[in-house]
Design a protein around this motif. Structure first.
Motif, mmCIF file in Angstrom:
data_model
loop_
_atom_site.group_PDB
_atom_site.id
_atom_site.type_symbol
_atom_site.label_atom_id
_atom_site.label_comp_id
_atom_site.label_asym_id
_atom_site.label_seq_id
_atom_site.Cartn_x
_atom_site.Cartn_y
_atom_site.Cartn_z
ATOM 1 N N ASP A 149 26.141 -68.265 14.756
ATOM 2 C CA ASP A 149 24.541 -68.084 14.161
ATOM 3 C C ASP A 149 23.440 -68.366 15.173
ATOM 4 O O ASP A 149 22.628 -67.530 15.279
ATOM 5 C CB ASP A 149 24.523 -68.958 13.013
ATOM 6 N N LEU A 150 23.783 -69.389 16.251
ATOM 7 C CA LEU A 150 22.562 -69.582 16.906
ATOM 8 C C LEU A 150 22.638 -68.345 17.938
ATOM 9 O O LEU A 150 21.368 -67.792 18.627
ATOM 10 C CB LEU A 150 22.916 -71.028 17.819
ATOM 11 N N THR A 151 23.799 -67.953 18.449
ATOM 12 C CA THR A 151 23.790 -66.743 19.492
ATOM 13 C C THR A 151 23.037 -65.598 18.978
ATOM 14 O O THR A 151 22.268 -64.955 19.447
ATOM 15 C CB THR A 151 25.396 -66.304 19.749
ATOM 16 N N PHE A 152 23.266 -65.434 17.507
ATOM 17 C CA PHE A 152 22.661 -63.918 16.896
ATOM 18 C C PHE A 152 21.315 -64.424 16.674
ATOM 19 O O PHE A 152 20.651 -63.506 17.100
ATOM 20 C CB PHE A 152 23.421 -63.965 15.495
ATOM 21 N N LYS A 153 20.608 -65.498 16.421
ATOM 22 C CA LYS A 153 19.347 -65.763 16.312
ATOM 23 C C LYS A 153 18.703 -65.824 17.752
ATOM 24 O O LYS A 153 17.642 -65.290 17.756
ATOM 25 C CB LYS A 153 19.226 -67.025 15.682
ATOM 26 N N ASN A 155 19.514 -64.063 20.271
ATOM 27 C CA ASN A 155 19.566 -62.593 20.436
ATOM 28 C C ASN A 155 18.435 -61.810 19.900
ATOM 29 O O ASN A 155 17.827 -61.105 20.295
ATOM 30 C CB ASN A 155 20.791 -61.786 20.247
ATOM 31 N N GLN A 156 18.532 -62.313 18.616
ATOM 32 C CA GLN A 156 17.317 -61.659 17.887
ATOM 33 C C GLN A 156 15.864 -62.141 18.495
ATOM 34 O O GLN A 156 15.016 -61.307 18.570
ATOM 35 C CB GLN A 156 17.034 -62.062 16.234
ATOM 36 N N LYS A 162 8.286 -63.286 19.146
ATOM 37 C CA LYS A 162 7.216 -63.422 18.300
ATOM 38 C C LYS A 162 5.690 -63.012 19.165
ATOM 39 O O LYS A 162 5.615 -63.277 20.150
ATOM 40 C CB LYS A 162 7.089 -65.164 18.106
ATOM 41 N N HIS A 163 4.799 -62.802 18.189
ATOM 42 C CA HIS A 163 3.566 -62.576 18.866
ATOM 43 C C HIS A 163 2.732 -63.706 19.079
ATOM 44 O O HIS A 163 2.277 -64.728 18.356
ATOM 45 C CB HIS A 163 2.552 -61.447 17.831
ATOM 46 N N GLU A 186 12.143 -71.226 11.965
ATOM 47 C CA GLU A 186 12.461 -70.214 13.157
ATOM 48 C C GLU A 186 12.254 -70.537 14.629
ATOM 49 O O GLU A 186 11.615 -71.505 14.865
ATOM 50 C CB GLU A 186 11.463 -69.237 12.532
ATOM 51 N N MET A 187 12.989 -69.821 15.509
ATOM 52 C CA MET A 187 12.879 -69.763 16.798
ATOM 53 C C MET A 187 11.466 -69.207 17.000
ATOM 54 O O MET A 187 11.209 -68.131 16.887
ATOM 55 C CB MET A 187 14.157 -69.024 17.606
#
Length: 302
Positions: A149-153, A155-156, A162-163, A186-187
């Motif tokens: 899950d951490l890897t997926f987030k 990579n996202q 983020k702006h 959220e990251m």
């Protein structure tokens, strides 16, 4: 001289002995009615006619003397010798004699009670091992799931950043601001820089002070590695300190590599400044004033 012929004496017949008169049967007297009554009556007469025999003393066992009162419950509490315990308490004998003595005494025969106790211990041990293996497997599965899950987030975050923008900050020099709403958890951004050893980071910090670089951007990962974003990094190095921040920094493993990621601690609205707690070690000298303006401001960074 003439001998007179011997005249044979008349033969004497033996005197007849008078036969004893037959005893009168008790049935005739009406003492008993059948053979069973006669048998019990004779048994009682024989017992009464025989002389009393002295009581035969019971064989006394010095190691196991009988209770004086005849019952153990009436004796109260008393001490039992070790020799007596060894004779009838198996567990005590096993502790005293050990395995060798237990084998010699039992001669290879194990009681069913000891078998049941041994089986209960074995089953309990096997159950504990099984539960431990299940817990380890579940923990590994959760760790793998959390890591994926951490890897997926992460990579996202790399794919869709983020702006954010940097601008002048009332806290210190430049700051980082959100141009979009960021939800809690959220990251926000990765803290990027050059990964160096702790010894190298210490030398660089002294060199930066000699060069007049007032702000250093050294972020410690662990006892051995430090991220230096002073001369190479991204917008994450512009995040200012706050005693009541809206973000926090976490070190997460991504594909076996430790990464520093800034997470939203609360919901961040559009235009809010991104801040986190630097967690500088407490020092008595060279205090760095804090200008975060928070209600719970500590006054100093260190």
């Amino acid at each position: 001289m003439e001998l007179e012929p011997l005249t044979p004496e008349p033969s004497r017949s033996p005197t007849p002995t008078p036969e004893p008169e037959p005893e009168a049967e008790e049935e005739d007297l009406g003492v008993w009615a059948d053979d069973e009554d006669r048998w019990f009556a004779r048994l009682a007469l024989d017992a009464s006619s025989s002389p009393p025999q002295p009581p035969v003393p019971e064989e006394s066992d010095a190691d196991n003397a009988p209770h004086k009162s005849g019952a153990a419950r009436t004796e109260g509490y008393y001490e039992i010798r070790i020799e007596d315990k060894l004779r009838y308490v198996t567990q005590y004998a096993e502790r005293q004699l050990g395995v060798a003595g237990r084998v010699r005494r039992s001669k290879g025969v194990v009681s069913s009670r000891s078998n049941r106790a041994s089986n209960r211990v074995k089953n309990k041990a096997l159950e504990d091992i099984h539960n431990l293996n299940k817990a380890i497997s579940a923990s590994r599965a959760q760790t793998l799931q959390a890591s994926s899950d951490l890897t997926f987030k992460f990579n996202q975050l790399q794919t869709r950043k983020k702006h954010l923008r940097f601008a002048r900050s009332p806290i210190h020099s430049w700051g980082l601001y959100a141009l979009e709403r960021i939800s809690k958890g959220e990251m926000v951004i990765e803290y990027v820089g050059q990964v160096v050893r702790a010894q190298v980071a210490e030398r660089r910090e002294r060199a930066y002070e000699r060069q007049g670089i007032g702000s250093s951007y050294l972020f410690r990962i662990d006892e051995e590695e430090v991220v230096d974003a002073t001369k190479s990094g991204n917008l994450g190095r512009l995040i200012n300190h706050s005693c009541d921040p809206n973000c926090n920094a976490k070190i997460i493993p991504v594909n076996g590599v430790k990464k520093i990621v800034i997470y939203a601690k609360v919901d961040i609205e559009l235009g809010d400044e991104i801040t986190y707690d630097y967690h500088f070690p407490i020092e008595q000298d060279n205090k760095i004033p804090c200008l975060c303006g928070a209600v719970r401001c500590r006054g100093y960074l260190n």
